[in-house]
Design a protein around this motif. Structure first.
Motif, PDB file in Angstrom:
ATOM      1  N   ALA A   1       0.863  -1.189   0.000  1.00  0.00           N
ATOM      2  CA  ALA A   1       0.000   0.000   0.000  1.00  0.00           C
ATOM      3  C   ALA A   1       0.894   1.233   0.000  1.00  0.00           C
ATOM      4  N   VAL A   2       0.504   2.217  -0.795  1.00  0.00           N
ATOM      5  CA  VAL A   2       1.195   3.514  -0.786  1.00  0.00           C
ATOM      6  C   VAL A   2       0.154   4.549  -0.365  1.00  0.00           C
ATOM      7  N   VAL A   3       0.400   5.205   0.745  1.00  0.00           N
ATOM      8  CA  VAL A   3      -0.564   6.191   1.255  1.00  0.00           C
ATOM      9  C   VAL A   3       0.100   7.572   1.179  1.00  0.00           C
ATOM     10  N   VAL A   4      -0.503   8.456   0.386  1.00  0.00           N
ATOM     11  CA  VAL A   4       0.118   9.768   0.188  1.00  0.00           C
ATOM     12  C   VAL A   4      -0.422  10.791   1.188  1.00  0.00           C
ATOM     13  N   ALA A   5       0.524  11.464   1.861  1.00  0.00           N
ATOM     14  CA  ALA A   5       0.138  12.403   2.925  1.00  0.00           C
ATOM     15  C   ALA A   5       1.017  13.655   2.889  1.00  0.00           C
ATOM     16  N   ALA A   6       1.602  13.932   1.737  1.00  0.00           N
ATOM     17  CA  ALA A   6       2.588  15.024   1.652  1.00  0.00           C
ATOM     18  C   ALA A   6       2.011  16.331   1.127  1.00  0.00           C
ATOM     19  N   GLY A   7       0.670  16.435   1.145  1.00  0.00           N
ATOM     20  CA  GLY A   7       0.058  17.682   0.680  1.00  0.00           C
ATOM     21  C   GLY A   7       0.167  18.783   1.726  1.00  0.00           C
TER      22      GLY A   7
ATOM     23  N   ASN B   1       7.127   8.673  -6.020  1.00  0.00           N
ATOM     24  CA  ASN B   1       8.153   8.342  -5.023  1.00  0.00           C
ATOM     25  C   ASN B   1       7.720   7.174  -4.144  1.00  0.00           C
ATOM     26  N   GLY B   2       6.428   7.120  -3.864  1.00  0.00           N
ATOM     27  CA  GLY B   2       5.896   6.005  -3.068  1.00  0.00           C
ATOM     28  C   GLY B   2       5.995   4.686  -3.817  1.00  0.00           C
ATOM     29  N   ILE B   3       5.514   4.657  -5.049  1.00  0.00           N
ATOM     30  CA  ILE B   3       5.461   3.368  -5.774  1.00  0.00           C
ATOM     31  C   ILE B   3       6.858   2.845  -6.097  1.00  0.00           C
TER      32      ILE B   3
ATOM     33  N   ILE C   1       1.213  -6.122  -6.739  1.00  0.00           N
ATOM     34  CA  ILE C   1       0.081  -5.188  -6.811  1.00  0.00           C
ATOM     35  C   ILE C   1       0.336  -4.029  -5.853  1.00  0.00           C
ATOM     36  N   ILE C   2       0.013  -2.814  -6.308  1.00  0.00           N
ATOM     37  CA  ILE C   2       0.143  -1.649  -5.415  1.00  0.00           C
ATOM     38  C   ILE C   2      -1.216  -0.960  -5.287  1.00  0.00           C
ATOM     39  N   ALA C   3      -1.629  -0.730  -4.040  1.00  0.00           N
ATOM     40  CA  ALA C   3      -2.855   0.030  -3.777  1.00  0.00           C
ATOM     41  C   ALA C   3      -2.433   1.435  -3.367  1.00  0.00           C
ATOM     42  N   ILE C   4      -2.861   2.426  -4.127  1.00  0.00           N
ATOM     43  CA  ILE C   4      -2.495   3.820  -3.843  1.00  0.00           C
ATOM     44  C   ILE C   4      -3.693   4.508  -3.193  1.00  0.00           C
ATOM     45  N   HIS C   5      -3.448   5.100  -2.026  1.00  0.00           N
ATOM     46  CA  HIS C   5      -4.571   5.682  -1.279  1.00  0.00           C
ATOM     47  C   HIS C   5      -4.212   7.083  -0.785  1.00  0.00           C
TER      48      HIS C   5
ATOM     49  N   PRO D   1      -8.786   3.735  -2.628  1.00  0.00           N
ATOM     50  CA  PRO D   1      -7.587   3.339  -3.346  1.00  0.00           C
ATOM     51  C   PRO D   1      -7.831   3.074  -4.831  1.00  0.00           C
ATOM     52  N   GLN D   2      -6.734   3.312  -5.583  1.00  0.00           N
ATOM     53  CA  GLN D   2      -6.653   2.894  -6.971  1.00  0.00           C
ATOM     54  C   GLN D   2      -5.557   1.835  -6.960  1.00  0.00           C
ATOM     55  N   VAL D   3      -5.847   0.706  -7.598  1.00  0.00           N
ATOM     56  CA  VAL D   3      -4.972  -0.460  -7.414  1.00  0.00           C
ATOM     57  C   VAL D   3      -4.473  -0.967  -8.767  1.00  0.00           C
ATOM     58  N   PHE D   4      -3.180  -1.232  -8.835  1.00  0.00           N
ATOM     59  CA  PHE D   4      -2.557  -1.561 -10.124  1.00  0.00           C
ATOM     60  C   PHE D   4      -1.512  -2.656  -9.984  1.00  0.00           C
TER      61      PHE D   4
END
Ligand code: CTP
Ligand SMILES: C[C@](O)(CO)[C@H](O)COP(=O)(O)O
Length: 227
Positions: free
Chosen positions: A5-11, A90-92, A101-105, A164-167
């Motif tokens: 899982a990649v969770v983006v929190a850098a906003g 940067n996360g992925i 598989i990567i789940a981006i949230h 999440p969007q998962v790829f």
């Protein structure tokens, strides 16, 4: 399944208008980001969680989220970029190379539920690229720069897309690299895969999976959590 899982929190949370990044504001006593990580931490298929944070907030996140709460999975903090897309990249690229598989949230979507993530992961295993979404409830208009309506798309084809969007890992990294090369900036990750000519499946999500963006969203999120 071997997933990350990649969770983006850098906003910056500018629309929230608070001095503190919205992902560290609390709902029912815990930070927004804690809830956004929890659903992923509870899923066996997910082997690691990569959290993307701004350089200035790295230590704060480590102390006030990662160390403060109990997570079962290894949590790796990596630095974000000036745009969401760069943070995701940067996360992925910092996920383990053996993950399929990567789940981006979004760190700003704390109401995501474990069962919904599992549904998206299963679909991604079959279709390589999926996004959660919900049919829109309002009528949507395309409006020009002077606020005059240009046209009214048929609502039955309109969905509000969430995370999440998962790829598949290779596919999403390739899609991000192509966007970087072309100087293309998207508002989500599926659009980068669409640009490669891949079909992306939309999986029905949950209307409660809101993105905390403006102050009233915190009140709504707290009300849902209490239920
Ligand atoms: N450079 C950025 C911008 C956004 N995000 C993350 O992407 C998610 C969705 O973005 P958004 O809601 O737009 O968050 P902010 O950019 O923080 O909000 P604003 O646009 O109001 O400043 C959030 O979890 C945010 O932390 C990120 O990791 N890196
Ligand atoms: C990825 C996303 O959450 C899908 O709805 C959304 O596009 C993020 O947009 P923002 O401009 O970063 O709020």
């Amino acid at each position: 399944m071997n997933a990350s899982a990649v969770v983006v929190a850098a906003g910056k949370g500018i629309r929230m208008g608070h001095t503190v990044n919205k992902v560290y504001l609390t709902i029912a006593g815990k930070p927004v980001l804690y809830y956004s990580l929890k659903a992923f931490d509870e899923i066996d298929w997910i082997k690691e969680i990569v959290v993307v944070v701004s350089k200035e907030e790295m230590e704060y996140c480590q102390e006030n989220v990662v160390k403060k709460y109990i997570f079962k999975k290894p949590i790796k903090l990596v630095e974000g970029g000036s745009e969401r897309q760069y943070s995701v990249y940067n996360g992925i690229t910092n996920t383990k190379v053996d993950c399929e598989i990567i789940a981006i949230h979004d760190g700003a979507r704390p109401l995501i539920e474990k069962e919904t993530v599992i549904k998206a992961l299963k679909e991604a295993y079959l279709h390589k690229a999926v996004a959660l979404g919900v049919p829109v409830k309002d009528t949507i208009k395309v409006v020009d720069g002077k606020n005059f309506i240009l046209n009214t798309p048929d609502r039955k084809y309109l969905w509000a897309i969430q995370t999440p969007q998962v790829f598949e890992r290779n596919l999403i990294i390739k899609a991000h690299q192509k966007a970087l090369e072309d100087g293309f900036l998207g508002t989500d990750d599926t659009v980068l895969v669409e640009r490669l000519g891949y079909k992306v499946k939309v999986v029905e999500g949950d209307y409660r999976n809101i993105k905390i963006t403006t102050p009233e969203d915190l009140i709504v999120a707290e009300a849902f959590l209490k239920k």
